[in-house]
Design an enzyme around this catalytic site. Structure first.
Site, short mmCIF file in Angstrom:
data_model
loop_
_atom_site.label_atom_id
_atom_site.label_comp_id
_atom_site.label_asym_id
_atom_site.label_seq_id
_atom_site.Cartn_x
_atom_site.Cartn_y
_atom_site.Cartn_z
N ASN A 38 0.82 -1.20 0.00
CA ASN A 38 0.00 0.00 0.00
C ASN A 38 0.86 1.26 0.00
O ASN A 38 0.58 2.23 -0.72
CB ASN A 38 -0.91 0.01 1.23
CG ASN A 38 -1.87 -1.16 1.28
OD1 ASN A 38 -2.22 -1.73 0.26
ND2 ASN A 38 -2.30 -1.51 2.48
N ARG A 106 -1.92 -16.87 4.33
CA ARG A 106 -0.51 -16.52 4.15
C ARG A 106 0.45 -17.38 4.97
O ARG A 106 1.66 -17.17 4.91
CB ARG A 106 -0.32 -15.05 4.50
CG ARG A 106 -0.55 -14.72 5.96
CD ARG A 106 -0.73 -13.24 6.25
NE ARG A 106 0.40 -12.42 5.90
CZ ARG A 106 0.48 -11.13 6.18
NH1 ARG A 106 -0.51 -10.52 6.83
NH2 ARG A 106 1.54 -10.44 5.83
N ARG A 168 1.65 -6.85 14.95
CA ARG A 168 0.82 -8.03 14.74
C ARG A 168 1.13 -9.02 15.88
O ARG A 168 1.93 -9.95 15.72
CB ARG A 168 1.11 -8.68 13.38
CG ARG A 168 0.79 -7.82 12.18
CD ARG A 168 -0.71 -7.62 12.02
NE ARG A 168 -1.05 -7.01 10.73
CZ ARG A 168 -1.06 -5.72 10.50
NH1 ARG A 168 -0.74 -4.87 11.47
NH2 ARG A 168 -1.41 -5.23 9.32
N GLY A 228 -4.93 8.94 15.94
CA GLY A 228 -6.23 8.47 15.49
C GLY A 228 -6.71 9.28 14.31
O GLY A 228 -5.92 9.73 13.47
N GLY A 231 -5.62 13.67 13.91
CA GLY A 231 -4.46 14.31 13.31
C GLY A 231 -3.18 13.59 13.67
O GLY A 231 -3.18 12.39 13.92
N GLY A 260 -5.74 0.51 5.58
CA GLY A 260 -4.85 1.23 4.67
C GLY A 260 -4.64 2.68 5.05
O GLY A 260 -3.83 3.37 4.43
N ALA A 261 -5.36 3.16 6.08
CA ALA A 261 -5.22 4.57 6.46
C ALA A 261 -3.79 4.87 6.91
O ALA A 261 -3.19 5.87 6.50
CB ALA A 261 -6.21 4.92 7.57
N GLY A 262 -3.24 4.01 7.77
CA GLY A 262 -1.87 4.22 8.25
C GLY A 262 -0.84 4.10 7.15
O GLY A 262 0.18 4.81 7.15
N ASP A 263 -1.10 3.21 6.19
CA ASP A 263 -0.19 3.05 5.06
C ASP A 263 -0.24 4.27 4.17
O ASP A 263 0.79 4.74 3.66
CB ASP A 263 -0.55 1.79 4.27
CG ASP A 263 -0.60 0.55 5.13
OD1 ASP A 263 0.18 0.48 6.10
OD2 ASP A 263 -1.42 -0.34 4.85
#
Length: 323
Positions: A38, A106, A168, A228, A231, A260-263
Site C-alpha cells: 500500500n 498466508r 501483529r 487516530g 491528526g 490502509g489509512a496508516g499506510d
C-alpha cells in the site's frame, strides 16, 4: 533506479461485500494488499519511483502482483520467485461500520521464506528512503533478520530509514518479544511512525511527548505519532538538543473502510520527506492521504494522485487536535 524501496509481503486482496465465507463467495473483485505494498502504491501515485523487495510464488497470485507492479512502474528487479511456496492472499469482508473483517491465507507463504541473502542482490542505486514495517519482520526469524540486514545496507548506502511498527501480536511468541524486537528496529531507523496506542505499548509511556523522548533518546531523528482520526504530531530535536513539536489536524471525511489509512499516511510522510517539506506540511500531506484512503473500499485503491491530493487539501475542512 528508485527513490523509495520497501520490503514486505504483497498479497492479492479478494473483496466480499457481505459476511460470507471464502467458499461461498463466487464472484469477488480482486485488488492488491499488504501494508508495505500500500505504501509503495501511494508513493508511486504521488509521482515517486519505487522498488519492492520480496519473494513470490510461481503461481497466478504472484504473476498478478508482478504484472500489476510492472503496469504502474514499480520496480520488480529485487523480487525473487519460488516454486516451493505460494503467494499470500487475503479475503476482506466489508462491514457496515467501516472496520472490515480480514481473513488471511498466508501461513508458510513465499514471502515468509525470504532469507537475508536476498539483500546481496539488491540494487541501492538512487534509493533515498527505505520504508519498513513490523509486519514483515514478524513473519519469521529469517524475515526479521532479512529486514534488519536490509536496513543496515540501506543506511550504509546513505538512505533514510522510515519505520512503521504496525504490530501483529499473533505473529510473535509473546508481547515482550514483540516489544524488544520492534524497538531494536526502531533504534536503527531515522523516522519512527507509530500510532499513539502503539507508541504507548512499545515505549511503556503514555504521553505523546514522553513517547517521543523515548525514541529520540535512542537516536531516532523524527518521531511521528498518529493521533487516530484527529491528526498527527511530529517531534524532533533542534541543534540545542531541545524537543520541538508540530501538531496538525486531520480532515473531515465519511469513513467507508479503515484499512490502509496508516499506510496512506506513511506514503504521504515519505514523499514529503523526499520533497523536503517542513514538519507542518509533511503532516498535512500524510493526514490527507490517510483521510482520502478511508473513503474507499479497498486497501489501496483510494490512494490519491498528486492532483487529487492537492485538490483534497485545498477543499476539505479540518478537524481540531491537541496533545
Amino acid at each position: 533506479m528508485a527513490e523509495v524501496m520497501t520490503i514486505g509481503e504483497p498479497m492479492v486482496n479478494l473483496i466480499a461485500d457481505s459476511d460470507q465465507t471464502y467458499m461461498e463467495a463466487r464472484n469477488l473483485p480482486t485488488q492488491m494488499a499488504g501494508c508495505e505494498f500500500n505504501v509503495a502504491i501511494g508513493a508511486n501515485r504521488q509521482g515517486h519511483s519505487v522498488s519492492y523487495v520480496t519473494t513470490l510464488g510461481e503461481d497466478w497470485q504472484g504473476d498478478m502482483i508482478v504484472d500489476y507492479m510492472n503496469t504502474i512502474d514499480i520496480d520488480t528487479g529485487n523480487i525473487r520467485r519460488t516454486t516451493k511456496a505460494s503467494t499470500g492472499s487475503q479475503l476482506k469482508v466489508v462491514l457496515p461500520d467501516g472496520d472490515p473483517k480480514v481473513i488471511y491465507f498466508r501461513a508458510g507463504s513465499a514471502a515468509s521464506r525470504t532469507t537475508p541473502d536476498i539483500v546481496d542482490d539488491v540494487d541501492f542505486d538512487g534509493v533515498k528512503v527505505l520504508h519498513v514495517t513490523g509486519v514483515f519482520a514478524a513473519l519469521a526469524p529469517n524475515t526479521y533478520e532479512t529486514e534488519s540486514r536490509l536496513i543496515d545496507e540501506a543506511r550504509a548506502h546513505g538512505a533514510l530509514v522510515t519505520f512503521d511498527p504496525n504490530p501483529r501480536p499473533t505473529l510473535w511468541h509473546s508481547e515482550e518479544e514483540m516489544i524488544y524486537a520492534t524497538n531494536k528496529l526502531a533504534a536503527k531507523s531515522d523516522v519512527f511512525m507509530p500510532g499513539l496506542s502503539e507508541g504507548q505499548l512499545f515505549s511503556g509511556r503514555q504521553d505523546p511527548r514522553d513517547i517521543a523522548d523515548f525514541y529520540l533518546d535512542m537516536g531516532v531523528k523524527k518521531v511521528i505519532i498518529k493521533l487516530g482520526d484527529a491528526g498527527s504530531a511530529l517531534f524532533e530535536r533542534n541543534e540545542a538538543g531541545e524537543r520541538v513539536e508540530t501538531v496538525v489536524p486531520s480532515f473531515v471525511v465519511d469513513v467507508v473502510d479503515t484499512v490502509g489509512a496508516g499506510d496512506g499516511f506513511a506514503s504521504g510522510a515519505i514523499t514529503a520527506l523526499l520533497e523536503g517539506l517542513d514538519a507542518e506540511h509533511l503532516l498535512e500531506r500524510a493526514n490527507a492521504v490517510g483521510a482520502i484512503q478511508v473513503t474507499s473500499v479497498s486497501d489501496s485503491e483510494g490512494l490519491p494522485t498528486r492532483a487529487e491530493l492537492e485538490r483534497f487539501i485545498a477543499e476539505t475542512p479540518r478537524k481540531e487536535v491537541s496533545l
